[in-house]
Design a protein around this motif. Structure first.
Motif, PDB file in Angstrom:
ATOM      1  N   SER A  39       0.894  -1.159   0.000  1.00  0.00           N
ATOM      2  CA  SER A  39       0.000   0.000   0.000  1.00  0.00           C
ATOM      3  C   SER A  39       0.933   1.210   0.000  1.00  0.00           C
ATOM      4  CB  SER A  39      -0.909  -0.001   1.226  1.00  0.00           C
ATOM      5  OG  SER A  39      -1.959   0.924   1.021  1.00  0.00           O
ATOM      6  N   LEU A  40       1.167   1.742  -1.176  1.00  0.00           N
ATOM      7  CA  LEU A  40       2.229   2.733  -1.352  1.00  0.00           C
ATOM      8  C   LEU A  40       1.817   4.116  -0.861  1.00  0.00           C
ATOM      9  CD1 LEU A  40       3.356   1.729  -4.959  1.00  0.00           C
ATOM     10  CD2 LEU A  40       4.600   1.280  -2.822  1.00  0.00           C
ATOM     11  N   SER A  41       2.816   4.809  -0.355  1.00  0.00           N
ATOM     12  CA  SER A  41       2.681   6.207   0.026  1.00  0.00           C
ATOM     13  C   SER A  41       3.698   6.980  -0.824  1.00  0.00           C
ATOM     14  CB  SER A  41       2.988   6.327   1.519  1.00  0.00           C
ATOM     15  OG  SER A  41       3.026   7.664   1.936  1.00  0.00           O
ATOM     16  N   PHE A  42       3.474   8.269  -0.989  1.00  0.00           N
ATOM     17  CA  PHE A  42       4.385   9.063  -1.815  1.00  0.00           C
ATOM     18  C   PHE A  42       4.707  10.385  -1.111  1.00  0.00           C
ATOM     19  CE2 PHE A  42       2.087   6.250  -4.567  1.00  0.00           C
ATOM     20  CZ  PHE A  42       3.082   5.740  -5.389  1.00  0.00           C
ATOM     21  N   LEU A  43       5.993  10.742  -1.150  1.00  0.00           N
ATOM     22  CA  LEU A  43       6.442  12.044  -0.654  1.00  0.00           C
ATOM     23  C   LEU A  43       6.555  12.983  -1.849  1.00  0.00           C
ATOM     24  CD1 LEU A  43       7.771  13.962   1.486  1.00  0.00           C
ATOM     25  CD2 LEU A  43       9.962  12.893   0.865  1.00  0.00           C
ATOM     26  N   ILE A  44       5.847  14.098  -1.788  1.00  0.00           N
ATOM     27  CA  ILE A  44       5.861  15.078  -2.878  1.00  0.00           C
ATOM     28  C   ILE A  44       6.465  16.364  -2.332  1.00  0.00           C
ATOM     29  CG2 ILE A  44       4.425  16.414  -4.467  1.00  0.00           C
ATOM     30  CD1 ILE A  44       2.320  14.103  -4.165  1.00  0.00           C
ATOM     31  N   GLN A  45       7.506  16.858  -2.973  1.00  0.00           N
ATOM     32  CA  GLN A  45       8.136  18.105  -2.523  1.00  0.00           C
ATOM     33  C   GLN A  45       7.917  19.179  -3.576  1.00  0.00           C
ATOM     34  OE1 GLN A  45      11.723  17.795  -0.056  1.00  0.00           O
ATOM     35  NE2 GLN A  45      12.033  15.801  -1.038  1.00  0.00           N
ATOM     36  N   HIS A  46       7.321  20.269  -3.135  1.00  0.00           N
ATOM     37  CA  HIS A  46       6.966  21.372  -4.029  1.00  0.00           C
ATOM     38  C   HIS A  46       7.797  22.586  -3.637  1.00  0.00           C
ATOM     39  CE1 HIS A  46       4.569  25.020  -5.015  1.00  0.00           C
ATOM     40  NE2 HIS A  46       4.272  24.350  -6.111  1.00  0.00           N
ATOM     41  N   LYS A  51      11.108  30.556  -2.850  1.00  0.00           N
ATOM     42  CA  LYS A  51      11.044  29.973  -1.493  1.00  0.00           C
ATOM     43  C   LYS A  51      12.225  29.054  -1.285  1.00  0.00           C
ATOM     44  CE  LYS A  51       6.384  30.585  -0.126  1.00  0.00           C
ATOM     45  NZ  LYS A  51       5.165  30.075   0.422  1.00  0.00           N
ATOM     46  N   THR A  52      12.814  29.130  -0.099  1.00  0.00           N
ATOM     47  CA  THR A  52      13.999  28.311   0.152  1.00  0.00           C
ATOM     48  C   THR A  52      13.612  26.921   0.642  1.00  0.00           C
ATOM     49  OG1 THR A  52      14.056  29.357   2.319  1.00  0.00           O
ATOM     50  CG2 THR A  52      15.578  30.202   0.665  1.00  0.00           C
ATOM     51  N   ARG A  53      12.483  26.836   1.332  1.00  0.00           N
ATOM     52  CA  ARG A  53      12.100  25.531   1.890  1.00  0.00           C
ATOM     53  C   ARG A  53      10.926  24.972   1.090  1.00  0.00           C
ATOM     54  NH1 ARG A  53       8.292  23.329   4.728  1.00  0.00           N
ATOM     55  NH2 ARG A  53       8.661  21.848   6.426  1.00  0.00           N
ATOM     56  N   PRO A  54      11.068  23.742   0.604  1.00  0.00           N
ATOM     57  CA  PRO A  54       9.935  23.164  -0.122  1.00  0.00           C
ATOM     58  C   PRO A  54       8.765  22.849   0.794  1.00  0.00           C
ATOM     59  CG  PRO A  54      11.740  21.574   0.035  1.00  0.00           C
ATOM     60  CD  PRO A  54      12.204  22.818   0.714  1.00  0.00           C
ATOM     61  N   THR A  55       7.570  22.844   0.243  1.00  0.00           N
ATOM     62  CA  THR A  55       6.393  22.323   0.947  1.00  0.00           C
ATOM     63  C   THR A  55       6.414  20.815   0.770  1.00  0.00           C
ATOM     64  OG1 THR A  55       5.156  24.344   0.518  1.00  0.00           O
ATOM     65  CG2 THR A  55       3.872  22.398   1.080  1.00  0.00           C
ATOM     66  N   ARG A  56       6.254  20.095   1.864  1.00  0.00           N
ATOM     67  CA  ARG A  56       6.373  18.628   1.820  1.00  0.00           C
ATOM     68  C   ARG A  56       5.023  17.992   2.098  1.00  0.00           C
ATOM     69  NH1 ARG A  56      11.570  20.141   5.132  1.00  0.00           N
ATOM     70  NH2 ARG A  56      13.101  20.074   3.441  1.00  0.00           N
ATOM     71  N   MET A  57       4.615  17.164   1.167  1.00  0.00           N
ATOM     72  CA  MET A  57       3.286  16.561   1.257  1.00  0.00           C
ATOM     73  C   MET A  57       3.401  15.050   1.111  1.00  0.00           C
ATOM     74  SD  MET A  57      -0.088  17.512  -0.953  1.00  0.00           S
ATOM     75  CE  MET A  57       0.167  16.875  -2.571  1.00  0.00           C
ATOM     76  N   LEU A  58       2.610  14.336   1.858  1.00  0.00           N
ATOM     77  CA  LEU A  58       2.479  12.891   1.654  1.00  0.00           C
ATOM     78  C   LEU A  58       1.144  12.622   0.986  1.00  0.00           C
ATOM     79  CD1 LEU A  58       3.741  11.576   5.127  1.00  0.00           C
ATOM     80  CD2 LEU A  58       4.978  11.478   2.946  1.00  0.00           C
ATOM     81  N   PHE A  59       1.150  11.688   0.046  1.00  0.00           N
ATOM     82  CA  PHE A  59      -0.099  11.238  -0.567  1.00  0.00           C
ATOM     83  C   PHE A  59      -0.320   9.802  -0.105  1.00  0.00           C
ATOM     84  CE2 PHE A  59      -2.520   9.470  -4.301  1.00  0.00           C
ATOM     85  CZ  PHE A  59      -3.672  10.227  -4.122  1.00  0.00           C
ATOM     86  N   ASP A  60      -1.312   9.622   0.739  1.00  0.00           N
ATOM     87  CA  ASP A  60      -1.665   8.349   1.368  1.00  0.00           C
ATOM     88  C   ASP A  60      -0.643   7.943   2.445  1.00  0.00           C
ATOM     89  OD1 ASP A  60      -4.105   7.958   0.224  1.00  0.00           O
ATOM     90  OD2 ASP A  60      -3.397   6.583  -1.334  1.00  0.00           O
ATOM     91  N   LEU A  61      -1.136   7.264   3.464  1.00  0.00           N
ATOM     92  CA  LEU A  61      -0.274   6.859   4.587  1.00  0.00           C
ATOM     93  C   LEU A  61      -0.217   5.343   4.771  1.00  0.00           C
ATOM     94  CD1 LEU A  61      -1.233   9.555   7.299  1.00  0.00           C
ATOM     95  CD2 LEU A  61       0.722   9.562   5.726  1.00  0.00           C
ATOM     96  N   GLY A  62      -0.899   4.572   3.913  1.00  0.00           N
ATOM     97  CA  GLY A  62      -0.788   3.112   3.986  1.00  0.00           C
ATOM     98  C   GLY A  62      -1.493   2.517   5.206  1.00  0.00           C
ATOM     99  N   VAL A  63      -0.839   1.502   5.771  1.00  0.00           N
ATOM    100  CA  VAL A  63      -1.433   0.674   6.836  1.00  0.00           C
ATOM    101  C   VAL A  63      -0.936   1.170   8.195  1.00  0.00           C
ATOM    102  CG1 VAL A  63      -1.502  -1.700   7.729  1.00  0.00           C
ATOM    103  CG2 VAL A  63      -1.513  -1.299   5.252  1.00  0.00           C
ATOM    104  N   LYS A  64      -1.794   1.123   9.200  1.00  0.00           N
ATOM    105  CA  LYS A  64      -1.356   1.454  10.566  1.00  0.00           C
ATOM    106  C   LYS A  64      -0.389   0.385  11.060  1.00  0.00           C
ATOM    107  CE  LYS A  64      -5.829   3.323  12.155  1.00  0.00           C
ATOM    108  NZ  LYS A  64      -5.617   4.745  11.960  1.00  0.00           N
ATOM    109  N   ARG A  65       0.666   0.795  11.776  1.00  0.00           N
ATOM    110  CA  ARG A  65       1.582  -0.230  12.310  1.00  0.00           C
ATOM    111  C   ARG A  65       0.958  -0.951  13.505  1.00  0.00           C
ATOM    112  NH1 ARG A  65       3.776   4.513  13.168  1.00  0.00           N
ATOM    113  NH2 ARG A  65       3.730   5.356  15.296  1.00  0.00           N
ATOM    114  N   ASP A  66      -0.006  -0.295  14.155  1.00  0.00           N
ATOM    115  CA  ASP A  66      -0.653  -0.885  15.325  1.00  0.00           C
ATOM    116  C   ASP A  66      -2.084  -1.301  14.944  1.00  0.00           C
ATOM    117  OD1 ASP A  66      -1.684  -1.598  17.722  1.00  0.00           O
ATOM    118  OD2 ASP A  66      -1.310   0.318  18.743  1.00  0.00           O
TER     119      ASP A  66
END
Ligand code: ZN
Length: 328
Positions: A39-46, A51-66
């Motif tokens: 169940s893939l998750s993706f890190l997207i950096q915009h 701007k010096t610091r990118p905005t960091r976004m995750l698309f989907d978080l997959g399965v809970k570890r607990d």
């Protein structure tokens, strides 16, 4: 002279695995075959110009570890998807890939939809604002019809003061008028104001899609309304280079052979004398797939589009080098 488009970088993240019986997903299936898929998750950096610091976004978080943090009804469903592998989850993959980004550096988390294998552990991302399709908070609280009763969701899955539902898409209304959109709080909107202007968010036709939303206002990340799988299901079309797009397809289909046209969407008994598929509205899901196919076909060389769906185990095997800190 035309200026270069704003692009984003995307890195894949392992965020758990689950096991799918083929007969529930594709036509002409092997009735015994079960496949353990990611169940893939993706890190997207915009990185916006200036701007010096990118905005960091995750698309989907997959399965809970607990697994204990799922409701009893969710755990009963998860028992039918074993083996389920919870390590590494999204957080662990982010941390082990590179020390340059920690969970608290994540500004945004967008969920394609709120099925158990996509919501992950939202509390890991304590600085993030969550972006979800319209009606998602209502769905989490009240469920959506007999296929998706409320006990298949966690009412308190998302932090209400840090969650913003996208504007409603009138074209994809599923008739009953619910699940209904919850208006975002002023404090949630203020959180994203440094990098997103929610006031200008409007669904518009673009490319082959009837409803798209320009997330950053610069064309780099386009939210695609993809109704059918679950209420509020969205995809992302990301521009990663001048002539390359990556289309993150969530659960538009669970098996890329359906998108390729080699297999159809499986139908199976719904337990109430009828038939169902893994999609809440099979016809709408099929239409969403048609629009994606049309888009990919309409991209003429040198423009290239790569489609990645959340549970494509073969893509994962072929693309290990593109997991964080690698990139697509
Ligand atoms: Zn799903």
């Amino acid at each position: 002279m035309e200026s270069s488009p704003v692009t984003v970088t995307i890195s894949a993240l392992d965020a758990g695995h689950l096991t799918l019986p083929e007969r529930l997903f594709v036509t002409d299936a092997d009735s015994e075959k079960r496949t353990t898929v990611p169940s893939l998750s993706f890190l997207i950096q915009h990185c916006a110009p200036g701007k010096t610091r990118p905005t960091r976004m995750l698309f989907d978080l997959g399965v809970k570890r607990d697994i204990e943090r799922y409701t009893p009804s969710q755990q009963a469903h998860i028992a039918e998807r074993q083996p389920v592998i919870v390590s590494p989850d999204c957080r662990e993959s982010l941390l082990s890939g590179s020390a340059t980004i920690t969970p608290k550096d994540i500004d945004l988390v967008m969920l394609s939809h709120v099925h158990w294998d996509h919501v992950g552990t939202p509390s890991d991302f304590s600085s993030a604002t969550f972006l979800v399709g319209a009606g998602t908070l209502d769905l989490l609280k009240n469920g959506d019809g007999p296929l998706y009763p409320a006990d298949l969701f966690n009412d308190d899955e998302l932090p209400s003061d840090r969650t913003i539902e996208l504007p409603p898409v009138s074209l994809s209304g599923v008739g009953s008028g619910r699940p209904q959109r919850t208006r975002p709080s002023d404090s949630a909107l203020a959180r994203i104001a440094p990098y997103l202007d929610a006031d200008i968010w409007t669904w518009r036709p673009r490319f082959t899609f009837s409803s798209t939303l320009d997330l950053f206002g610069d064309g780099s990340v386009t939210v695609i309304d993809t109704p059918g799988h679950l209420h509020g299901h969205v995809n992302l079309l990301c521009q990663v280079a001048n002539s390359k797009y990556v289309y993150l397809g969530g659960d538009c289909c669970h098996d890329p052979r359906i998108l390729a046209g080699d297999k159809g969407i499986a139908m199976y008994p719904d337990g109430r004398g009828g038939l169902r598929s893994v999609h809440v509205d099979t016809g709408a899901a099929a239409t969403s797939l048609d629009r994606i196919r049309d888009f990919v076909e309409s991209c003429q060389r040198p423009v290239e589009t790569e489609v990645v769906v959340a549970h494509d185990g073969a893509w994962r095997e072929r693309n290990k080098h593109r997991f964080w800190p690698g990139k697509l």
